[in-house]
Design an enzyme around this catalytic site. Structure first.
Site, PDB file in Angstrom:
ATOM      1  N   PRO A 287       0.826  -1.204   0.000  1.00  0.00           N
ATOM      2  CA  PRO A 287       0.000   0.000   0.000  1.00  0.00           C
ATOM      3  C   PRO A 287       0.864   1.259   0.000  1.00  0.00           C
ATOM      4  O   PRO A 287       1.811   1.374   0.774  1.00  0.00           O
ATOM      5  CB  PRO A 287      -0.798  -0.133   1.306  1.00  0.00           C
ATOM      6  CG  PRO A 287      -0.831  -1.600   1.584  1.00  0.00           C
ATOM      7  CD  PRO A 287       0.494  -2.115   1.102  1.00  0.00           C
ATOM      8  N   GLU A 288       0.533   2.187  -0.887  1.00  0.00           N
ATOM      9  CA  GLU A 288       1.251   3.448  -0.977  1.00  0.00           C
ATOM     10  C   GLU A 288       0.342   4.557  -0.447  1.00  0.00           C
ATOM     11  O   GLU A 288      -0.693   4.273   0.155  1.00  0.00           O
ATOM     12  CB  GLU A 288       1.697   3.677  -2.419  1.00  0.00           C
ATOM     13  CG  GLU A 288       2.575   2.539  -2.946  1.00  0.00           C
ATOM     14  CD  GLU A 288       2.993   2.699  -4.402  1.00  0.00           C
ATOM     15  OE1 GLU A 288       3.053   3.842  -4.892  1.00  0.00           O
ATOM     16  OE2 GLU A 288       3.253   1.664  -5.060  1.00  0.00           O
TER      17      GLU A 288
ATOM     18  N   LYS B  65       3.537   6.423   4.317  1.00  0.00           N
ATOM     19  CA  LYS B  65       2.821   5.150   4.206  1.00  0.00           C
ATOM     20  C   LYS B  65       2.448   4.578   5.577  1.00  0.00           C
ATOM     21  O   LYS B  65       2.012   3.430   5.679  1.00  0.00           O
ATOM     22  CB  LYS B  65       3.679   4.135   3.448  1.00  0.00           C
ATOM     23  CG  LYS B  65       4.097   4.586   2.052  1.00  0.00           C
ATOM     24  CD  LYS B  65       5.037   3.576   1.419  1.00  0.00           C
ATOM     25  CE  LYS B  65       5.623   4.094   0.118  1.00  0.00           C
ATOM     26  NZ  LYS B  65       6.583   3.146  -0.482  1.00  0.00           N
TER      27      LYS B  65
ATOM     28  N   HIS C  77      -5.139 -15.442   8.762  1.00  0.00           N
ATOM     29  CA  HIS C  77      -3.984 -14.549   8.900  1.00  0.00           C
ATOM     30  C   HIS C  77      -4.263 -13.349   9.798  1.00  0.00           C
ATOM     31  O   HIS C  77      -3.674 -12.281   9.616  1.00  0.00           O
ATOM     32  CB  HIS C  77      -3.502 -14.077   7.525  1.00  0.00           C
ATOM     33  CG  HIS C  77      -3.361 -15.172   6.515  1.00  0.00           C
ATOM     34  ND1 HIS C  77      -2.386 -16.148   6.621  1.00  0.00           N
ATOM     35  CD2 HIS C  77      -4.086 -15.463   5.400  1.00  0.00           C
ATOM     36  CE1 HIS C  77      -2.510 -16.979   5.600  1.00  0.00           C
ATOM     37  NE2 HIS C  77      -3.528 -16.595   4.854  1.00  0.00           N
TER      38      HIS C  77
ATOM     39  N   ARG D 119      13.764  -2.739  -8.673  1.00  0.00           N
ATOM     40  CA  ARG D 119      12.303  -2.743  -8.691  1.00  0.00           C
ATOM     41  C   ARG D 119      11.779  -2.909 -10.109  1.00  0.00           C
ATOM     42  O   ARG D 119      12.262  -2.275 -11.048  1.00  0.00           O
ATOM     43  CB  ARG D 119      11.757  -1.418  -8.125  1.00  0.00           C
ATOM     44  CG  ARG D 119      12.319  -1.034  -6.770  1.00  0.00           C
ATOM     45  CD  ARG D 119      11.894  -1.999  -5.680  1.00  0.00           C
ATOM     46  NE  ARG D 119      10.458  -1.991  -5.485  1.00  0.00           N
ATOM     47  CZ  ARG D 119       9.823  -1.110  -4.703  1.00  0.00           C
ATOM     48  NH1 ARG D 119      10.496  -0.164  -4.075  1.00  0.00           N
ATOM     49  NH2 ARG D 119       8.507  -1.184  -4.544  1.00  0.00           N
TER      50      ARG D 119
END
Length: 274
Positions: A2-3, A60, A93, A264
């Site tokens: 998530p950004e 973030k 989870h 990346r």
């Protein structure tokens, strides 16, 4: 991971759900998520009877502000929060459960178990890691093309790598760096110091507009991301290059390429981005 748009959306949706709720107890099923204090029992004790007063975002990171404690939470790759009735079965989870006095529970789920939680006395959180040394917020008045120009003029890093550095501007990750560079028509392997004043101004505008639109659309659900209410984002439908390898560019029709920049995966249009 998530950004900024995804974390901002989680912040907004959780704010509607949990502000004013008081902690009655905490269950930690995976202790490695708790980083500060290192002792899980101390973590639980510090939050007992604390009320959530507000939720902020810094880059973030999510910042849960209690009465006199701040919990700094990073979702990492696939962390998520959800509000449940205590009678509801635990989703897979689930690693940390915040039990509220009204019978509801805020549950933190994380398939990869990479997320982190730190507790700090209120007012000290920005002065210590992981928040210390973070750069400016892209929606702030401090974020300008001049700031980017000054930060990058002496670096030999590629522009993609430079933008991923959270010490300059926060919240940008792989998705939105690729998208902003595409909008600005800048090749991700360009050296950051080679950008002209005019190009930097265009890039600055592209960063802000990309993030604003992504926030408006609830972020991008590429893999498992959902907001605090369990809803998917929609910005993935507008992505220009990210995740579109070998698909035609929406501007010129050239196939989108994927390469590796700074370790990346990086998507770009070889015709539009120079």
């Amino acid at each position: 991971m998530p950004e900024l748009p995804e974390v901002e959306t989680v912040k907004r949706t959780l704010t509607e759900l949990v502000i004013g709720k008081t902690i009655a107890g905490i269950t930690v099923k995976w202790a490695n998520i708790i980083k500060e204090p290192a002792d899980v029992l101390e973590f639980e004790t510090l939050l007992m009877n604390q009320t959530i007063r507000s939720i902020r975002r810094r880059g973030k990171f999510l910042l849960f502000e209690f009465d006199d404690i701040v919990m700094v939470s990073h979702l990492r790759m696939e962390g998520r929060y959800g509000l449940y009735e205590k009678e509801e079965p635990l989703p897979p989870h689930t690693h940390v459960i915040f039990h509220f006095t009204d019978g509801e529970e805020l549950r933190y789920q994380d398939v990869r178990k990479f997320g982190t939680m730190h507790l700090f006395p209120k007012g000290s959180e920005e002065k210590v890691l992981p928040l210390a040394h973070l750069g400016v917020e892209p929606f702030s008045e401090q974020f300008t093309s001049e700031l980017l120009m000054n930060a990058f003029q002496k670096t030999n890093r590629k522009i993609k790598v430079a933008l991923l550095d959270q010490k300059t501007v926060v919240g940008l990750g792989n998705i939105y760096v690729d998208e902003a560079l595409f909008r600005a028509r800048i090749h991700p392997e360009r050296l950051a110091h080679s950008l002209s004043k005019e190009e930097m101004a265009v890039l600055h505008k592209a960063i802000v507009s990309t993030l604003e639109e992504a926030v408006e659309m609830g972020g991008s659900s590429i893999k498992s991301y959902v907001n605090g209410q369990g809803e998917m984002g929609m910005f993935q439908q507008k992505l220009g290059v990210y995740g579109r390898k070998n698909e035609p560019c929406r501007q010129c029709g050239t196939d989108i390429l994927k390469t590796v920049v700074g370790g990346r995966g990086t998507h770009f249009c070889p015709n539009c981005q120079l």
